[in-house]
Design a protein around this motif. Sequence first.
Motif, PDB file in Angstrom:
ATOM      1  N   ARG B  63       0.928  -1.148  -0.057  1.00 20.09           N
ATOM      2  CA  ARG B  63       0.098   0.005  -0.022  1.00 20.09           C
ATOM      3  C   ARG B  63       0.975   1.169   0.090  1.00 20.09           C
ATOM      4  O   ARG B  63       1.829   1.381   0.769  1.00 20.09           O
ATOM      5  N   ILE B  64       0.486   2.168  -0.777  1.00 24.08           N
ATOM      6  CA  ILE B  64       1.302   3.385  -0.722  1.00 24.08           C
ATOM      7  C   ILE B  64       0.109   4.546  -0.537  1.00 24.08           C
ATOM      8  O   ILE B  64      -1.072   4.650  -1.261  1.00 24.08           O
ATOM      9  N   ASP B  65       0.216   5.483   0.512  1.00 22.98           N
ATOM     10  CA  ASP B  65      -0.716   6.740   0.745  1.00 22.98           C
ATOM     11  C   ASP B  65       0.129   8.008   0.920  1.00 22.98           C
ATOM     12  O   ASP B  65       1.000   8.296   1.665  1.00 22.98           O
ATOM     13  N   VAL B  66       0.117   8.747  -0.302  1.00 21.50           N
ATOM     14  CA  VAL B  66       0.537  10.072  -0.110  1.00 21.50           C
ATOM     15  C   VAL B  66      -0.349  11.081   0.178  1.00 21.50           C
ATOM     16  O   VAL B  66       0.273  12.571   0.005  1.00 21.50           O
ATOM     17  N   SER B  67      -1.626  10.863   0.563  1.00 15.28           N
ATOM     18  CA  SER B  67      -2.255  12.022   0.978  1.00 15.28           C
ATOM     19  C   SER B  67      -1.916  12.760   1.945  1.00 15.28           C
ATOM     20  O   SER B  67      -2.106  13.935   2.184  1.00 15.28           O
ATOM     21  N   GLY B  77       3.397  18.049  -5.002  1.00 10.11           N
ATOM     22  CA  GLY B  77       2.899  17.057  -5.529  1.00 10.11           C
ATOM     23  C   GLY B  77       3.826  15.833  -5.422  1.00 10.11           C
ATOM     24  O   GLY B  77       5.177  15.923  -4.792  1.00 10.11           O
ATOM     25  N   THR B  78       3.407  14.634  -5.717  1.00  6.63           N
ATOM     26  CA  THR B  78       4.257  13.259  -5.632  1.00  6.63           C
ATOM     27  C   THR B  78       4.068  12.672  -6.857  1.00  6.63           C
ATOM     28  O   THR B  78       3.316  12.738  -7.755  1.00  6.63           O
ATOM     29  N   LEU B  79       4.886  11.587  -6.812  1.00 13.19           N
ATOM     30  CA  LEU B  79       4.969  10.536  -8.183  1.00 13.19           C
ATOM     31  C   LEU B  79       5.292   9.076  -7.422  1.00 13.19           C
ATOM     32  O   LEU B  79       6.067   9.004  -6.576  1.00 13.19           O
ATOM     33  N   LEU B 136       5.816  11.605   5.683  1.00 12.19           N
ATOM     34  CA  LEU B 136       4.536  11.360   5.861  1.00 12.19           C
ATOM     35  C   LEU B 136       3.910  10.525   4.769  1.00 12.19           C
ATOM     36  O   LEU B 136       2.960  10.167   4.869  1.00 12.19           O
ATOM     37  N   VAL B 137       4.635  10.092   3.792  1.00 10.53           N
ATOM     38  CA  VAL B 137       4.186   9.291   2.950  1.00 10.53           C
ATOM     39  C   VAL B 137       4.125   7.814   3.510  1.00 10.53           C
ATOM     40  O   VAL B 137       5.207   7.240   4.106  1.00 10.53           O
ATOM     41  N   GLU B 138       3.005   7.177   3.281  1.00  7.41           N
ATOM     42  CA  GLU B 138       2.740   5.793   4.149  1.00  7.41           C
ATOM     43  C   GLU B 138       3.133   4.971   3.092  1.00  7.41           C
ATOM     44  O   GLU B 138       2.243   4.604   2.117  1.00  7.41           O
ATOM     45  N   VAL B 139       4.099   3.804   3.218  1.00 11.36           N
ATOM     46  CA  VAL B 139       4.078   2.595   2.440  1.00 11.36           C
ATOM     47  C   VAL B 139       4.356   1.649   3.607  1.00 11.36           C
ATOM     48  O   VAL B 139       4.718   1.421   4.330  1.00 11.36           O
ATOM     49  N   ASP B 140       3.302   0.700   3.013  1.00 15.85           N
ATOM     50  CA  ASP B 140       3.364  -0.698   3.684  1.00 15.85           C
ATOM     51  C   ASP B 140       4.123  -1.885   2.813  1.00 15.85           C
ATOM     52  O   ASP B 140       3.831  -1.831   1.518  1.00 15.85           O
ATOM     53  N   TYR B 141       4.857  -2.688   3.646  1.00 18.30           N
ATOM     54  CA  TYR B 141       5.712  -3.507   2.960  1.00 18.30           C
ATOM     55  C   TYR B 141       5.362  -4.828   3.433  1.00 18.30           C
ATOM     56  O   TYR B 141       5.061  -5.112   4.723  1.00 18.30           O
ATOM     57  N   GLU B 142       5.581  -5.993   2.798  1.00 14.92           N
ATOM     58  CA  GLU B 142       5.726  -7.345   3.208  1.00 14.92           C
ATOM     59  C   GLU B 142       6.911  -7.973   2.970  1.00 14.92           C
ATOM     60  O   GLU B 142       7.304  -7.917   1.755  1.00 14.92           O
ATOM     61  N   ALA B 143       7.828  -7.944   4.109  1.00 13.01           N
ATOM     62  CA  ALA B 143       9.150  -8.195   3.830  1.00 13.01           C
ATOM     63  C   ALA B 143       9.080  -9.684   3.315  1.00 13.01           C
ATOM     64  O   ALA B 143       8.572 -10.706   3.463  1.00 13.01           O
TER      65      ALA B 143
END
Lengths: 264, 804, 150
Positions: B63-67, B77-79, B136-143
Amino acid sequence: MLLREVEYAKPGAVAEALQLLAANEGARALAGGQTLVNVMKARAASPDMLVDLNGLEELRGIELAGDGTLTIGAMTTYTELMRSAEAKARPILGEVCATIADVQVRNRGTIGGNVCSNDPTNHLPPLMVAIGARMTIAGADGEREVPAEDFFLGVYLTAVGPGELLTRISIPAGKKDGFAAVTLGAEGTCICNAAATVNGAVRIALGCVDAVPVVVTADSAGGVADAVRAANLTPPSDVHASSEYRTHLAAVLATRAAEEAAAR
Amino acid sequence: MSETTLAPAPVEVQKGWGGQSVKRKEDKRLLQGEGVFVDDVKRHGMGYLHFVRSPYAHAHITRIDVSAAEAIDGVYGTLTGEEVAALTDPFFQISSAPGANIKDYALAVGKVRYVGEPVVAVVAETRELARDASELVEVDYEALPALVDARRAQDSDAPVLHEDAGGNLMWTGLYSWGDFDAALAEADRVVKIPELHFHRFNSTPLECDGALVEYNRGVGQWTIHTNNQFPGFAAIMMGPAMRTGLDKLRFVTQDIGGGFGNKITSHPQLVVCCLLARKLNRPVQWTEWRTDFHLSMSHGNERWFHDTEVAVKDDGTLLGFRTKALDDAGAWLRYEPLGGVIWAQVTPGMYRWRHIELDFTQVATNKAPVSPNRGYSRMQHLWFTERVIDIVARELDLDPVDVRKRNYIRAEDMPYETPNGCVYDSGDYAATLDLALQLIGYDSLAGRRADAEARGKRLGVGIGSTLDSGTNNFGQSQLINPELQFSGNNEVATVKLDIFGEIVVTLGTTPQGQGHETTAAQVVADILSCSPDDVHVRAGHDSYWNSHAGFSGTYASQFAVTGLSAVKGATEMLAAEIKKLAGAVFGGVPAEALELADGGVRIKDNPDAFLPFMACGAIINANNAGLPEDLDVTLNCRYVYRPPFEVPDVERKFGNLTLTYAVQIHVAVVEVDPETGSYEIVDYAAVDDCGKRINPQIVEGQVMGATAQALGAAVHETYEYDEDGNLLTPNFYDYHVPHALDMPPLATGAIESPSPFTPLGTKGMGEGGGAGIHAICAAIQDATGQIVTDSHNPYQRVWELMQQ
Amino acid sequence: MEIAVTVNGQTYERDVEPRKLLIHFLRDDLDLTGSHIGCDTGNCGACSVIVDGVLLKSCMLLAVQANGTRIETVEGLSEDGELTRLQQAFNEHHALQCGYCTPGMLMSTTALLRENPSPSEDEIKKALQGNICRCTGYWNIVEAVKSVAK
């Protein structure tokens, strides 16, 4: 680069600095900044407030008492120590300071900042312990004095508590000191170091082998290596040295430092 | 502290400016802080880019959330990788299958494959704010389990980086020339070496990567101010991925703070900047910081050599070798697997063995992607051949000097065709070694050895003899992938005479300190009979100058050949045009009767008939009425130099892969402290033969720099990872590059064996082949009496050797 | 915070965030881009400047800490556009290649020569210990400094 947001205060007196540190839980004293600012660049630490000690003349200066005791203000820079006529009373101080990092860092970095950061790869913590320095810590309740041996509590952790400041370091008279280190290249990051002083017996403090300097004593330089081995060191392994190699270096460097001290 | 000795052999002194140590034209601006490096370029309203990087060596992105980041005031902005995958196509892959099947985008898509891999880009009003927002960018990882040891890459239970490739094998190829089995039969002895390891490091240019990208919406064109050192390659990678024509990508540089190959593969980051400049409709600025660079950019190829067998005669005559090379490419093939063939430019090293078999395998690991690094891929292979020589000498109890001289390719055999069809152009290796030994005082070493021992130290001496192969035949890429349509090489220069007679030169190169403005001016001055001071060479590179070709850039030891030959060609065209013009002005005087001199052109036997360059420029540019209609003169000449190459034979993996071979022979003397394993390089000699030297001082500077980098790599510099794929040397605190106090006394020497294959007799140089690494390894072996099997010898390793 | 600094003789008054490092202030706010950034750990010395006569790395100082100081940077070394003797010596001895470390090298050696006009080779190397160069191997830098030493 690029620190997190931080407040900045530059007190004009130690009392004011202590008030600022006590009143702001997230405040940190900023001495030379040659470690702290780098930690903040990495955002590994992000104090809410920096209390800049650079305006505190009370924390500067080197005094030599009649009995040979040196009193060194915590904000004394390495360069000042190297150049001070008074500090020559304990020659090892200036000699070791001259091998810390580089000119720019020595011009700004302070003896107080060095010991208070207690990075296990720093040179001054073992040196202070070996030569029996005493640290004066000021707080809301006044001053207290802590022997160097009790000052270093853990990696990046010292007896200076929240709301307190290291104000000065006193160093007894003496000349028979030695120091040896293995560094990454000439005067680079330290892999292992040892400081020694001879006053009848030999007193060694080893750096980089534990969270705090490790004290070892022996009757003579010749007995130092055995004494180090008997200390059953379990140094950390890292990218620069294994635990085994550091253990070995500790014995070699302790002996060299002791021999240098004995030869003076 | 450093001395230069010229070979006692007569050196032909060139007339004119070529061959003189003309002081560099570049220096004045650089000494006054007036250079323009990429981070110095500013534009109104620009946004600063900061990358969110992977903390994992290997993980699925769930998951990536840049909001939250985008909600901050001042964030433009973001990419994300998802957007990149929608807006671009994967980068073109050089490899044949299975490496060809991987899908490489400018940001991580779905998965991360090394710590530090860019995952999201954030652009904001200030540098600090961009970094704040990136937190503040949220990134969820599954290692996922990480693969860090290339030797485990093909195990059945190894984690797989690229499912599209079906495993971690990226490229493999068997190279075999001569008849190694026959060599075994002929040999008196077979020396076996189970494992040799060439470690991972790079040159760490002091300036890291960066860009400022502007997008011109009206014409759909990007201007990319960047310190990328090979814009021709970047454009080829970026255009198709961005679905745009190459002319829409304008590359501009002025000064570059060191490159050493490490600034070739910034194209993914440049694509991100381009996409954001378009998306946000504002200039986007990106500066890579030191830790970012160490984590993610351009590590040198780590290579293992397994099960090596060397066929030798008792007298030390080398017949051949067989080995298996295992190359660790890291997570992506950004320039790879070209390293899988580049080494073959120097297949036999400097030796006459004719039977060679090398099984090359390249695998992916969860480490930063590799890409060219000074001495790219040849350095690894030359380290191998030099190690083999010294190990053979030790096993046979022979003098390493004798083994070298017995086996060196001889001066009388030049040009020499190697077993794989490369043609070594010139050189006298034995004489070069003799000069190096003389500089180090080889004959007096016994006394120094005894002196060191009296001080409790052990002295060691080591030789490194290497080649710097320059001017690639890009046809070698077809040995990697026969589908590729690259071959040959080219470089461009333009030389013109402006309206007031100024001589203006543009280059296709992107210099990073090599002094191109100066040496180009020397070449021009000799042809136009003027002073280098009269020649204005434009600083830097701009692809809109029309002075670039497909292979333009500064890389792979070639400027003295490709760049200066282009300058020579363009200047000769201009000289001919000036004479043509003057001939017409003088009323039909033939060119043979004219000569260039004193800043103009004159009739040889009538010095009063003189036309200054100013007049020439003015006539053609601004006063051309009445000139003969058929006068074909523009005084603006563009020349493309194309080296003479054939396409290699793909089946036999045979052909000439590079045009020139500069020679480096280094000798190091070390003193080891046997108690700690620490050591000091107490003396050093470096002799270089790069053919004709246009500017000897600049050449010597390159020799010095390459030496210093090799010494750093040999002793301290290494990119070490822990088992989870964390980089343990991510900055200059733990990655110790040499400082002033680390440098030994240095004596340099030079021999000039002109290349018969190049217009100026020059050879490419500057990379240096890593001779210093070999010299240090050999010196450690000599001091400790133990075989050295690793290119990196920090104090602990030396101490361990002494415990054996 | 409002600060006032004098750089190369010119006084600048600016409002800066306390977190801004002096090097970013010089480069980004004052557009004095001669001082460079080559690391993020205080090792490389490309950002070296002289503050109130003391050689420092401007990446380990906050801009607010420089309030009220006099700063010298590479841009202020030469007068009337002419190279100083030291700068000329760098040119003559080929003591720079890419030029990225050069401003820091010049500030460090300028500070050295002020304090010690006739340094030995060892003293020169020791004075350069805080400045990383990746191009030259330092030899020619030492030679350049030696050539102007009295």
